[in-house]
Scaffold this active site. Structure first.
Site, mmCIF file in Angstrom:
data_model
loop_
_atom_site.group_PDB
_atom_site.id
_atom_site.type_symbol
_atom_site.label_atom_id
_atom_site.label_comp_id
_atom_site.label_asym_id
_atom_site.label_seq_id
_atom_site.Cartn_x
_atom_site.Cartn_y
_atom_site.Cartn_z
ATOM 1 N N CYS A 1 0.835 -1.197 0.000
ATOM 2 C CA CYS A 1 0.000 0.000 0.000
ATOM 3 C C CYS A 1 0.870 1.247 0.000
ATOM 4 O O CYS A 1 1.827 1.339 0.774
ATOM 5 C CB CYS A 1 -0.857 0.046 1.267
ATOM 6 N N ARG B 1 -3.482 -14.779 -1.502
ATOM 7 C CA ARG B 1 -2.591 -14.610 -0.337
ATOM 8 C C ARG B 1 -3.329 -15.064 0.908
ATOM 9 O O ARG B 1 -4.437 -14.588 1.188
ATOM 10 C CB ARG B 1 -2.128 -13.161 -0.187
ATOM 11 N N TYR C 1 -7.940 -9.069 7.084
ATOM 12 C CA TYR C 1 -8.925 -8.346 6.291
ATOM 13 C C TYR C 1 -10.148 -9.242 6.039
ATOM 14 O O TYR C 1 -10.207 -10.366 6.540
ATOM 15 C CB TYR C 1 -8.274 -7.819 4.997
ATOM 16 N N ARG D 1 9.885 -4.877 1.884
ATOM 17 C CA ARG D 1 10.692 -3.749 2.367
ATOM 18 C C ARG D 1 12.069 -3.674 1.702
ATOM 19 O O ARG D 1 12.568 -2.569 1.443
ATOM 20 C CB ARG D 1 10.820 -3.823 3.895
ATOM 21 N N ALA E 1 -2.670 -3.616 -2.444
ATOM 22 C CA ALA E 1 -4.046 -3.971 -2.106
ATOM 23 C C ALA E 1 -4.976 -2.928 -2.718
ATOM 24 O O ALA E 1 -4.940 -1.754 -2.353
ATOM 25 C CB ALA E 1 -4.215 -4.001 -0.590
HETATM 26 C C1 LIG Z 1 4.673 -0.277 3.093
HETATM 27 C C2 LIG Z 1 4.055 -1.642 3.115
HETATM 28 C C3 LIG Z 1 2.789 -1.819 2.575
HETATM 29 C C4 LIG Z 1 2.208 -3.101 2.541
HETATM 30 N N1 LIG Z 1 1.013 -3.281 1.919
HETATM 31 C C5 LIG Z 1 0.549 -4.533 1.710
HETATM 32 C C6 LIG Z 1 -0.544 -4.771 0.848
HETATM 33 O O1 LIG Z 1 -1.060 -3.870 0.180
HETATM 34 N N2 LIG Z 1 -0.995 -6.046 0.727
HETATM 35 C C7 LIG Z 1 -0.410 -7.092 1.407
HETATM 36 O O2 LIG Z 1 -0.864 -8.233 1.280
HETATM 37 N N3 LIG Z 1 0.672 -6.901 2.179
HETATM 38 C C8 LIG Z 1 1.175 -5.660 2.322
HETATM 39 N N4 LIG Z 1 2.328 -5.468 3.019
HETATM 40 C C9 LIG Z 1 3.061 -6.658 3.501
HETATM 41 C C10 LIG Z 1 4.129 -7.055 2.460
HETATM 42 O O3 LIG Z 1 3.550 -7.391 1.212
HETATM 43 C C11 LIG Z 1 4.956 -8.251 2.963
HETATM 44 O O4 LIG Z 1 4.128 -9.383 3.067
HETATM 45 C C12 LIG Z 1 5.602 -7.962 4.324
HETATM 46 O O5 LIG Z 1 6.148 -6.655 4.385
HETATM 47 C C13 LIG Z 1 6.729 -8.965 4.612
HETATM 48 O O6 LIG Z 1 7.722 -8.908 3.602
HETATM 49 P P1 LIG Z 1 9.133 -8.132 3.830
HETATM 50 O O7 LIG Z 1 9.762 -8.718 5.075
HETATM 51 O O8 LIG Z 1 9.921 -8.450 2.577
HETATM 52 O O9 LIG Z 1 8.840 -6.684 3.996
HETATM 53 C C14 LIG Z 1 2.900 -4.206 3.105
HETATM 54 C C15 LIG Z 1 4.155 -3.999 3.675
HETATM 55 C C16 LIG Z 1 4.743 -2.746 3.664
HETATM 56 C C17 LIG Z 1 6.128 -2.590 4.245
#
Ligand SMILES: Cc1cc2nc3c(=O)[nH]c(=O)nc-3n(C[C@H](O)[C@H](O)[C@H](O)COP(=O)(O)O)c2cc1C
Length: 358
Positions: free
Chosen positions: A25, A232, A184, A326, A57
């Protein structure tokens, strides 16, 4: 076994490598419309070498937004701005993907940088609304009290997912992910921690999974046969008595029978009581379990940051694909750097950047 920089084919779609950008997001829309920020943000990561870029999302109806600033595909006017992005991603050699979502009882909250000390909920004065949910309990203190969906309301949400999926196809997306994780709406029906309904959508496993399965069926009927449909899941709530891995394996089998091609294996989000042992690759065992036990392709996500770590996940057959969130924000060129580190030909740099090769 293939490695991180081998292509991955699912249905008619071939990813140039097994690195995907996880949906994130951006809280940067007005009236659900993506704009230049999204083009640059997602486009940079496609130019950065990812095989798959999944847009954030995206709400299937306005009341399903997490915040008033979320992206949406609940009306036709929202298609063209997304189509512009999908075309750009495609031209950079990345498969354009999108996540369709409904926040349910976690809707109508402030973007992270707008959060107020009085709690996450935003009121009508700041563009907020009353959310809908599996029940009428708020998700947590400070969240708005939802209106419990009745059967007509459930059908309305299902049709909204279906209509948004048709718009996503029209926009040129070639990879669709249904968000059934992180507490959600769809996850809140799955989890016994959140779902206390007495009707055919609550109680038994068959009842709690009904909404997710009906939604998937509705989406599959309009999403092109040749294109991957993915889901997911939060593979565990990390709470005793909650949704867990065994239920996820069973659901993955049912999703596969409905025409789902891959499960993206996340966790958590349904309960503030969860104690999550986060650490490098901590959710990878879920991707491995679903892949082996349900016989479905999986994506691993969560604290995957190192090239060797990501390559090992693929080579060991723990997942078909890794998604980075990230780390992709820290470095949009992560795929190029990873290919170099692994000594792989990997993904070619865009020709405009060719002088940086070698
Ligand atoms: C800024 C941000 C926005 C995110 N928005 C979503 C999203 O829109 N949909 C979703 O399923 N997960 C969302 N997540 C979770 C990530 O898709 C991911 O599953 C989570 O950060 C773990 O991965 P990472 O350790 O590589 O960051 C978001 C994470 C971050 C950091």
């Amino acid at each position: 076994m293939p490695g991180l920089f081998d292509p991955f084919t699912l249905k008619s779609v071939t990813l140039r490598n097994r690195v995907g950008v996880s949906p994130m997001c951006q809280y940067s829309c007005q009236d659900g419309m993506v704009d230049d920020w999204h083009l640059v943000h997602l486009g940079a990561r496609a130019a950065g070498g990812a095989g798959l870029v999944i847009a954030e999302a995206t709400a299937v109806e306005a009341r399903g937004r997490i915040s008033p600033d979320d992206a949406g595909l609940w009306k036709d006017a929202q298609v063209e701005p997304f189509a512009r992005i999908a075309r750009f991603l495609d031209r950079q050699g990345a498969v354009p993907g999108i996540q369709l979502a409904h926040a349910g009882w976690k809707a109508s909250t402030a973007a992270p940088w707008k959060a107020s000390p009085s709690g996450p909920a935003v009121g009508p004065a700041e563009g907020g609304w009353q959310p809908v949910g599996a029940g009428d309990e708020p998700f947590a203190p400070g969240h708005a009290r939802p209106q419990a969906l009745d059967k007509a309301g459930i059908a309305q949400v299902r049709e909204a997912f279906q209509a948004a999926a048709a718009r996503a196809a029209r926009a040129g997306f070639r990879w669709l992910e249904i968000h059934a994780a992180h507490g959600y709406l769809l996850h809140s029906f799955l989890s016994p921690l959140c779902n206390r309904r007495q009707d055919e959508y609550g109680g038994t496993f068959a009842n709690r999974t009904r909404m997710a399965l009906e939604t998937v069926r509705a989406v599959r009927s309009v999403w092109p046969d040749g294109l991957p449909l993915t889901v997911r899941l939060s593979c565990t709530d990390w709470v005793e008595g909650g949704w867990d891995l065994d239920q996820s394996v069973e659901l993955a089998g049912l999703l596969k029978a409905e025409g789902v091609d891959l499960v993206d294996c996340s966790s958590g989000g349904a309960s503030a009581r969860a104690s999550i042992p986060a650490g490098p690759g901590y959710q990878v065992p879920f991707a491995e379990a679903l892949r082996r036990r349900a016989g479905i392709a999986t994506a691993a996500v969560g604290m995957i940051t190192q090239a060797a770590q990501a390559d090992r996940i693929i080579r060991d057959g723990q997942a078909d694909l890794v998604l980075l969130a990230r780390e992709m924000l820290r470095d949009p060129h992560w795929p190029f750097r990873a290919a170099r580190e692994l000594g792989q030909a990997g993904t070619p740099l865009p020709r405009q950047y060719a002088r940086a090769a070698g």
